[in-house]
Design a protein around this motif. Structure first.
Motif, short mmCIF file in Angstrom:
data_model
loop_
_atom_site.label_atom_id
_atom_site.label_comp_id
_atom_site.label_asym_id
_atom_site.label_seq_id
_atom_site.Cartn_x
_atom_site.Cartn_y
_atom_site.Cartn_z
N LEU A 1 0.82 -1.21 0.00
CA LEU A 1 0.00 0.00 0.00
C LEU A 1 0.85 1.27 0.00
CD1 LEU A 1 -2.79 -1.02 2.55
CD2 LEU A 1 -2.85 -1.13 0.05
N ASP A 2 2.16 1.10 -0.04
CA ASP A 2 3.07 2.25 -0.11
C ASP A 2 2.99 2.83 -1.52
OD1 ASP A 2 5.32 3.96 -0.31
OD2 ASP A 2 6.39 2.80 1.20
N PRO A 3 2.78 4.14 -1.66
CA PRO A 3 2.74 4.73 -3.01
C PRO A 3 3.98 4.41 -3.85
CG PRO A 3 1.99 6.33 -1.38
CD PRO A 3 2.49 5.14 -0.62
N ALA A 4 5.14 4.25 -3.20
CA ALA A 4 6.36 3.93 -3.95
C ALA A 4 6.29 2.53 -4.56
CB ALA A 4 7.58 4.02 -3.03
N TYR A 5 5.51 1.63 -3.94
CA TYR A 5 5.41 0.26 -4.44
C TYR A 5 4.67 0.23 -5.78
CZ TYR A 5 4.45 -4.79 -4.42
OH TYR A 5 4.39 -6.11 -4.74
N LEU A 6 3.73 1.15 -5.97
CA LEU A 6 2.94 1.18 -7.19
C LEU A 6 3.33 2.34 -8.09
CD1 LEU A 6 -0.48 0.51 -5.42
CD2 LEU A 6 0.92 -1.16 -6.64
N SER B 1 23.92 -1.22 -9.51
CA SER B 1 23.11 -1.36 -8.30
C SER B 1 22.45 -0.03 -7.93
CB SER B 1 23.97 -1.84 -7.14
OG SER B 1 23.22 -1.87 -5.94
N TRP B 2 21.20 -0.12 -7.48
CA TRP B 2 20.51 1.06 -6.95
C TRP B 2 20.78 1.23 -5.46
CZ3 TRP B 2 15.07 2.53 -9.07
CH2 TRP B 2 15.06 2.43 -10.47
N ILE B 3 21.33 0.22 -4.79
CA ILE B 3 21.49 0.24 -3.34
C ILE B 3 22.70 1.09 -2.97
CG2 ILE B 3 22.01 -1.16 -1.32
CD1 ILE B 3 20.44 -3.42 -2.60
N LEU B 4 22.50 2.02 -2.04
CA LEU B 4 23.60 2.89 -1.60
C LEU B 4 23.99 2.61 -0.15
CD1 LEU B 4 22.72 6.28 -3.33
CD2 LEU B 4 24.35 4.53 -4.03
N PHE B 5 23.06 2.64 0.79
CA PHE B 5 23.42 2.37 2.19
C PHE B 5 22.18 2.09 3.03
CE2 PHE B 5 23.57 7.07 1.57
CZ PHE B 5 22.45 7.43 2.30
N PRO B 6 22.38 1.36 4.17
CA PRO B 6 21.29 1.15 5.12
C PRO B 6 21.23 2.30 6.12
CG PRO B 6 23.18 -0.14 5.78
CD PRO B 6 23.58 0.59 4.51
N PHE C 1 15.03 8.49 -6.07
CA PHE C 1 15.41 8.08 -4.73
C PHE C 1 14.29 7.23 -4.12
CE2 PHE C 1 18.26 12.06 -3.87
CZ PHE C 1 19.09 11.65 -4.90
N HIS C 2 14.67 6.22 -3.36
CA HIS C 2 13.68 5.34 -2.75
C HIS C 2 14.22 4.79 -1.44
CE1 HIS C 2 10.70 2.25 -2.09
NE2 HIS C 2 11.59 1.29 -2.20
N LEU C 3 13.35 4.67 -0.43
CA LEU C 3 13.69 4.06 0.85
C LEU C 3 12.86 2.81 1.02
CD1 LEU C 3 13.91 7.29 3.00
CD2 LEU C 3 15.77 5.66 2.72
N GLU C 4 13.53 1.66 1.09
CA GLU C 4 12.85 0.38 1.27
C GLU C 4 12.88 -0.01 2.74
OE1 GLU C 4 11.06 -3.27 -0.38
OE2 GLU C 4 11.24 -1.17 -0.99
N ARG C 5 11.71 -0.21 3.32
CA ARG C 5 11.62 -0.63 4.72
C ARG C 5 12.07 -2.09 4.83
NH1 ARG C 5 10.21 1.58 10.00
NH2 ARG C 5 9.51 -0.17 11.23
N ALA D 1 15.12 -1.05 9.79
CA ALA D 1 16.02 -0.23 8.99
C ALA D 1 15.34 0.20 7.71
CB ALA D 1 17.30 -1.00 8.67
N TYR D 2 15.94 1.19 7.08
CA TYR D 2 15.60 1.56 5.71
C TYR D 2 16.82 1.32 4.84
CZ TYR D 2 11.58 4.07 7.71
OH TYR D 2 10.43 4.38 8.38
N LEU D 3 16.57 0.91 3.62
CA LEU D 3 17.64 0.75 2.65
C LEU D 3 17.48 1.86 1.62
CD1 LEU D 3 19.99 -1.15 2.02
CD2 LEU D 3 18.47 -2.41 0.50
N PHE D 4 18.47 2.78 1.58
CA PHE D 4 18.38 3.89 0.64
C PHE D 4 18.84 3.44 -0.74
CE2 PHE D 4 20.41 7.76 -1.28
CZ PHE D 4 19.21 8.37 -1.64
N MET D 5 17.96 3.64 -1.70
CA MET D 5 18.24 3.25 -3.07
C MET D 5 18.07 4.48 -3.97
SD MET D 5 15.94 -0.25 -2.97
CE MET D 5 16.83 -1.15 -4.23
N ALA D 6 18.83 4.51 -5.04
CA ALA D 6 18.74 5.63 -5.98
C ALA D 6 19.00 5.11 -7.39
CB ALA D 6 19.73 6.74 -5.63
N ARG D 7 18.17 5.54 -8.31
CA ARG D 7 18.34 5.11 -9.70
C ARG D 7 19.55 5.82 -10.31
NH1 ARG D 7 13.65 4.97 -14.41
NH2 ARG D 7 14.90 3.80 -15.95
#
Length: 505
Positions: free
Chosen positions: A78-83, A262-267, A332-336, A349-355
């Motif tokens: 239900l997270d807007p970022a998911y859709l 990779s889009w993953i930058l840091f936790p 930019f995206h934060l994955e819970r 934690a959140y995983l900070f991701m960036a395209r």
């Protein structure tokens, strides 16, 4: 100066956001950032290219338990970022790739051994990692085959939980996987299976193979199929994930691997990230963090210049600097998720991701460096916003799944074993502590609880070490290294799983 500001204010915005966009960053017309955005770029927009031929994001399949999203826990679906649509569409993020990608190929004919259908998440693995500990002879032969007219005849098989402990039972795993693949018959082959071979890896680094890390490299076994077995290849590259038994539990990869950056930058962790936060609290905290990260990098003039250069060169971006920064920040995206701390405990934690706004590794490393360091000598720093303090890029944090090789979750939270009909490896088989068995819930890292896989590895490791010491001392008879061994958990199909092939769409 006043005339320049007046001119800047009356100029028509030329960003992707449209003429109504209000820039939050102001720069003079002579700044490096502005100069980088003045010419018309002559390259295709890399983000638009990556989004071609992709389907629309799926419609929501989960309903909110309540209209008040401050009364129920966070629900990712239900997270807007998911859709979200571009540029955050999960379909272009290599870390969110799923099996069953593309058109469904012809499926194997029943009856055959049952396996859960999926679709399943598929962790990206770079081709260099797939071959990093194969013997030099194997790597050379794979490269030779890949350069022939039949590159599809070699496929990487990565067992779930793969590592040195799994490799201690390599012969049994290779034989069982081969038997399973030889049970898959296809109409195009006169309703018969193909003669498949599964080869254990020949270790390049034999000393490393006997180290104390049960889940370190090696990973990759090799599936070899006949030249005419394209139907089998197409099926393996579509189904990808198999959970048939404890020894037939793997993900299939083309040796081309995933070359996407990779889009993953840091936790990010911190006491302010509540484990039982409500849905609204998580969304609000993600917004606070995203804005704080944007502010931290966008106040760096070197980053602004470099971002403008990448946006002009790779994203066909022209116009004001603020629009450029908004475009890049739109990726930019934060994955819970949860991370393992130094003691092995799971913490929210959140995983900070960036395209990445580039496909070139050199540009990517330069761009990524702006996010990872607050100073040249500091690899961990704090981020504060709205009185909340977060720990960023702490070296003691670990987000890594030993089961499926994903960097999005820890082993205890792997989604594969929760699938209907899953008969393959689960976290308990890898020594993760189970605190509840119905339904299973796991806590902590792998290797904590004695399990058959690790016990066999330790025994084999001790016997090998004893043999090496005896040989080095010139006396005694080297003890034999135990091979083969009992299948961990057996190869039964269990109850409640259909004995037919995958359901045809």
């Amino acid at each position: 100066m006043a005339d320049a500001e007046t001119t800047h204010a009356t100029k028509r915005s030329r960003t992707d956001e449209g003429p109504q966009a209000q820039p939050s960053v102001r720069s003079s017309s002579a700044s490096p950032e502005r100069l980088a955005l003045r010419k018309t770029p002559d390259r295709q927009n890399l983000w638009e290219k990556g989004e071609q031929d992709l389907p629309e994001p799926p419609a929501p399949t989960v309903r909110a338990p309540s209209e008040d999203d401050d009364t129920f826990p966070y629900i990712k679906e239900l997270d807007p970022a998911y859709l979200a649509k571009k540029p955050l569409y999960r379909g272009v993020n290599p870390h969110f790739q799923m099996s069953h990608s593309g058109a469904q190929p012809p499926l194997p004919l029943p009856p055959h051994r049952p396996f859960p259908e999926g679709p399943f998440p598929v962790a990206p693995i770079h081709p260099g990692k797939l071959t990093s500990n194969l013997s030099l002879a194997q790597e050379k032969e794979i490269a030779r085959i890949r350069n022939t007219d039949f590159p599809h005849t070699v496929i990487a098989l990565v067992p779930h939980g793969a590592g040195k402990a799994i490799n201690a039972n390599a012969s049994k795993i290779a034989r069982d996987c081969q038997d399973f693949l030889r049970s898959l018959a296809f109409e195009a082959n006169d309703n018969k299976p193909y003669k498949v071979m599964v080869h254990p890896l020949g270790l390049r680094n034999k000393t490393g193979a006997n180290s104390n890390a049960p889940f370190g490299m090696p990973w990759t076994f090799i599936i070899q199929i006949p030249n005419n077995a394209l139907p089998l290849y197409d099926f393996l590259m579509w189904q990808r994930v198999f959970g048939v038994s404890k020894t037939v539990s793997f993900t299939a990869y083309d040796f081309e691997g995933t070359r996407d950056l990779s889009w993953i930058l840091f936790p990010i962790t911190g006491n302010v990230i509540e484990p039982e936060a409500t849905h609204m609290e998580v969304l609000e905290q993600k917004l606070i963090l995203t804005n704080a990260i944007c502010e931290a990098v966008e106040t760096n003039t070197v980053y602004r210049s470099y971002a403008a250069k990448l946006a002009y060169t790779n994203l066909k971006h022209t116009g004001d600097l603020a629009g450029t920064l908004r475009t890049i920040a739109g990726g930019f995206h934060l994955e819970r998720t949860e991370a393992e701390d130094a003691k092995g405990n799971l913490v929210p934690a959140y995983l900070f991701m960036a395209r990445p706004p580039t496909t070139l590794e050199r540009e990517y490393n330069d761009w990524k460096s702006f996010f990872l360091l607050s100073s040249p000598s500091q690899k961990r720093f704090s981020l504060s916003a709205h009185l909340q303090t977060f720990d960023v890029a702490a070296p003691s944090l670990r987000i890594w799944c030993e089961l499926c090789k994903s960097h999005l979750h820890c082993t205890a939270r792997c989604p594969l074993p929760t699938a209907d009909g899953w008969l393959g490896i689960n976290p308990r088989d890898l020594g993760v502590r189970a605190i509840s068995l119905n339904p299973p819930r796991y806590e902590g890292p792998p290797g904590i609880v004695p399990c058959a896989i690790i016990q066999k590895f330790r025994t084999s490791q001790a016997e090998t070490k004893q043999a090496e010491q005896a040989a080095a001392g010139g006396g005694g008879t080297p003890s034999k290294t135990r091979g083969g061994g009992r299948t961990v958990g057996g190869g039964h199909t269990g109850n409640g799983t259909r004995g037919r092939g995958p359901k045809r769409g």
